[in-house]
Structure formats: structure tokens, C-alpha cells
Design an enzyme around this catalytic site. Structure first.
Site, PDB file in Angstrom:
ATOM      1  N   ASP A   1       0.830  -1.210   0.000  1.00 18.34           N
ATOM      2  CA  ASP A   1       0.000   0.000   0.000  1.00 18.34           C
ATOM      3  C   ASP A   1       0.865   1.262   0.000  1.00 18.34           C
ATOM      4  OD1 ASP A   1      -2.537  -1.325  -0.041  1.00 18.34           O
ATOM      5  OD2 ASP A   1      -2.145  -1.925   2.025  1.00 18.34           O
TER       6      ASP A   1
ATOM      7  N   HIS B   1      -7.406  -3.821  -2.237  1.00 17.55           N
ATOM      8  CA  HIS B   1      -7.638  -3.085  -0.997  1.00 17.55           C
ATOM      9  C   HIS B   1      -8.165  -1.703  -1.409  1.00 17.55           C
ATOM     10  CE1 HIS B   1      -7.377  -2.510   3.188  1.00 17.55           C
ATOM     11  NE2 HIS B   1      -6.082  -2.373   3.368  1.00 17.55           N
TER      12      HIS B   1
END
Ligand SMILES: NC(=O)c1ccc[n+]([C@@H]2O[C@H](COP(=O)([O-])OP(=O)(O)OC[C@H]3O[C@@H](n4cnc5c(N)ncnc54)[C@H](OP(=O)(O)O)[C@@H]3O)[C@@H](O)[C@H]2O)c1
Length: 398
Positions: A150, A174
Site C-alpha cells: 500500500d 484493498h
């Protein structure tokens, strides 16, 4: 609670022996235990009529998509004009890319040189053929599957963005980068489809279950639908990467529930409860082995597999009357004590505090040293040191 465990096992074998008693033995194996919640969840869907796409989850109807409706030939037809570019070869990139490859879809990898690149080469990906630097993979891909960490998704966004031209699809596992765009800077162009498939577990489990002919459950969401086919393609990709069934969500709900769950019962809360219970036992004079067995070992090796297979309602109904009385009397006290913390946690996720902390901490120059110190604190706690000794005593580890 030993009585409770024995009673539960007795009950289980009484109900459906000998088949179920063998199941218990199989469930007790650690590798299987880690998959239990997903197995139980899969059973919810499979216990109902195949082909029916709306399922009743405890009184609420939800749409689900099953792998059985997306055989490999259909996936190959859906993506016959696509190049699926998986960015990153961490656990999630690896699991999804290998499953896509085994489903005979046209998949390439994008990775920087280093650990991930080397691992990909060792697993049959060929530089210049289906393994490229990240920008080259983005250029070649029609579906850009962003499975970088991320933090890297945010860091590399300005390099990836120019390749997201009209007609392409941007895919995530995500909702993090897009939903917290004020912090990550990730704002997709308006003229592309943006979709999400989030397998509910690690990429390693995704791959292992796929290889065993099974499938982890996952969620699917559409953030932008320019083509009019975003949902159908997202579901097909979800099956292509190895999920067994998919439930619908949004990017926002996915990231909120994921950040909340891992900080809560999945990881944060459970460690806090384990340590608190263990410390009181030790303070009151119980030995480390007794304290560990009554706190962690019996939970993970005996009760949790049964709860995963049958539910906590079943567990309460199938333990000794002594354990039952105590659990019935005490669960609401724990609920009342912890609920304000869960409320605070959800708010901290929703207002972005958790994301900012994660991005700041994980990109700090001393990140690795600080992390190692924090992990060492947990590993050096007497409870987990006692746990290492207890695990060695398991017959299967001798
Ligand atoms: N839905 C779920 O339940 C779930 C579960 C797990 C993960 N996920 C999501 O899946 C995605 C990937 O997760 P993961 O666990 O596989 O991630 P990860 O292990 O943290 O990292 C994946 C990849 O990012 C690369 N990377 C990191 N920093 C980079 C940089 N500066 N430049 C280029 N490459 C870089 C790594 O390459 P190197 O080896 O070269 O460092 C590695 O290949 C994330 O969005 C994560 O949130 C979802």
C-alpha cells in the site's frame, strides 16, 4: 475449561462419529486451522441451492457470486483481448498471478529488481517475456492489477498514472489507496474502470487453497464503471485469481472493515486479551505452562476450530455445564468493556488516523529498526516464549 473441551469433543463424536471425529483430528492441524473461518464461510454459500445468487446471511439477503458459474473457458473468453499486468510479487501478487497463470489467462508481472523479481524468476516468470519492470508492465497491460504494498502504491502513483489510458482497467485488492486519496495521492483518471477484488486472507492461503481445488472467499467492488462491464469483469477476475465465492462491497466498506478487523479481533484485540488473561494468571501464581495452556493453546488447538466449524452458539451448547454457566455470565462484561474501544477504533479508521499513521510509520527512515524492536517486545514476552516450549511438546512436532 478442559472439561468443556472434552465435553465438546464427546458431543461432536456422539453427533456424527466416526466421520466427524476424523474431521476434528484433521482440523487440529495448524495449516488447516488457519483456514477455518473461510471454510465455515464457504459452507454458508454451498449449503444453499446452487445457481441462486441471493443468499440469506442471518436474515439479511446479499448477492454472492460462485466460482462454479465462471469456469476457466468463460474466464478465457472474457479476457481474450486483455493483458493482465500484476504489479508486485509479494504474497498477494504472487498468489493472484500464479492462479491467473494456471487459469490460462494472459498474465504478465511488473516488479522492481530485487527480492520479488528473483522469486518470480525462480517460479518460472521470464524477463522480457512475462516479467518486466513496473512501467513496462503498465504499458503492456490492459488491466493494471496494483498489488504493490500500500505504501508503494502511493509512492509510485505518479509513475503508474500516465499508463492508465482510456479503455484500461485499474484493479486493487484493498480500498486503501483510493479511499484515502488525500493521504495517498491516488486519484484514478475518470475514463477508466476501477475495480477491486479482496481475497479474505493472505496471498499464500489464496494460492494454497487454489492448488487444493478449494477457494478462499473474497469481496468485489466497483469504484468506476466506464465500460458498463466493470462488475462482470471484476467478478470474473475474482474467480480468475482463485476465490471460491465473492460477496459485494464498496471500496470504502472494504477498507474500513479490513483496517478495523485486523486492529480488532483478528490481531490487535486478541493479543491484548491473551496477554491480559495470561498476566493475571501469572500474578496469581500459576506456572507459565498452565497460564499458556489455559489462555492460548486450548483456544487455538481445541475451541477455535470447533467455533470455526460450528459457531459459538454450538460451542456454548456443547461444553460442560460449569463452563457454560461461566461463559454465559461473563461474555457480556467483556462485551461492555470492549465495545467503547471498538467504537473508538472504527472512528480512527473512518477519519483516516489509522491510514496516516500507517503511511508515516511505514515510510519513516528508521522504519525497519523500530518495527524490529516492537516485534521483539512481543516475541520476548514470557507468554510467547512459553508458547514456543508448549508447541515443541505437541506430538506432531517431536
Ligand atoms: N484483502 C486482503 O485480505 C488482503 C490481504 C493481503 C494483502 N492485500 C492487499 O494486496 C496488496 C499487496 O499486498 P502484499 O501483502 O502482497 O504486499 P507487500 O508484501 O507489502 O508488497 C508487495 C510488493 O510491493 C513491492 N514493493 C514495495 N515497495 C516497493 C517500491 N518502492 N517499489 C517497487 N515495488 C515495491 C515489493 O517488492 P520488493 O520485494 O522488491 O520489496 C512486493 O513485490 C496490498 O494492497 C494489500 O493491502 C489484501
Amino acid at each position: 475449561m478442559n472439561l468443556a473441551t472434552r465435553a465438546a469433543f464427546r458431543q461432536l463424536t456422539r453427533v456424527a462419529a466416526p466421520r466427524v471425529s476424523r474431521t476434528v483430528a484433521i482440523l487440529a492441524r495448524p495449516a488447516i486451522i488457519s483456514q477455518l473461518p473461510r471454510v465455515a464461510a464457504c459452507n454458508i454459500a454451498f449449503s444453499q441451492t446452487r445457481g441462486v445468487k441471493t443468499m440469506d446471511f442471518g436474515g439479511t439477503k446479499e448477492v454472492v457470486y460462485e466460482r462454479s458459474d465462471y469456469p476457466p473457458a468463460k474466464l478465457q473468453e472474457t479476457f481474450k483481448n486483455d493483458t493482465l499486468a500484476v504489479l508486485g510479487y509479494g504474497p498477494m501478487g504472487r498468489g493472484q498471478a500464479l492462479n491467473l497463470r494456471d487459469n490460462k489467462l494472459n498474465v504478465i508481472l511488473g516488479s522492481r529488481k530485487g527480492a520479488s523479481w528473483d522469486k518470480a524468476v525462480s517460479e518460472g516468470w521470464v524477463p522480457g517475456k512475462n516479467l518486466f519492470e513496473i512501467n513496462e508492465a503498465c504499458d503492456r497491460g490492459t488491466v493494471i492489477m496494483n498489488l504493490l504494498s500500500d505504501a508503494a502504491q502511493s509512492k509510485l502513483w505518479n509513475e503508474i498514472k500516465p499508463y492508465l489510458t482510456k479503455g484500461k482497467t485499474l484493479y486493487f485488492s484493498h480500498g486503501f489507496s483510493v479511499i484515502y486519496s488525500d493521504d495517498t495521492g491516488v486519484v484514478p483518471p475518470k475514463d477508466i474502470d476501477v475495480i477491486l477484488v479482496a481475497p479474505k486472507g493472505s496471498g499464500t492461503t489464496l494460492r494454497n487453497l487454489f492448488l487444493n481445488g478449494r477457494g478462499i472467499n473474497g469481496s468485489v467492488a466497483v469504484y468506476q464503471d466506464v465500460s458498463g462491464k466493470a462488475k462482470e469483469r471484476a467478478v470474473a477476475l475474482g474467480v480468475g485469481v482463485g476465490t471460491g465465492y465473492l460477496y459485494e462491497t464498496t471500496f470504502k466498506q472494504e477498507v474500513y472493515s479490513d483496517l478495523y478487523g485486523e486492529r480488532g479481533v483478528l490481531m490487535g484485540a486478541i493479543q491484548g486479551l491473551f496477554v491480559a488473561q495470561y498476566e493475571v494468571l501469572r500474578k496469581k501464581g500459576h506456572s507459565p505452562s498452565e497460564a499458556f495452556n489455559e489462555t492460548v493453546e486450548e483456544a487455538t488447538q481445541s475451541l477455535y476450530p470447533l467455533i470455526g466449524a460450528n459457531g459459538m452458539d454450538w460451542m456454548y451448547a456443547n461444553c460442560s455445564t460449569t463452563a457454560q454457566r461461566g461463559a454465559l455470565d461473563w461474555w457480556k462484561r467483556f462485551h461492555d468493556a470492549s465495545k467503547p474501544i471498538f467504537e473508538e477504533l472504527y472512528e480512527s479508521v473512518a477519519n483516516g488516523t489509522e491510514t496516516r499513521r500507517s503511511l508515516t510509520k511505514n515510510s519513516a527512515p528508521n522504519y525497519r529498526a523500530e518495527l524490529e524492536a516492537e516485534l521483539a517486545e512481543i516475541a520476548d514476552h514470557e507468554m510467547w516464549r512459553a508458547g514456543r516450549a508448549v508447541r515443541k511438546l505437541r506430538p506432531e512436532n517431536q
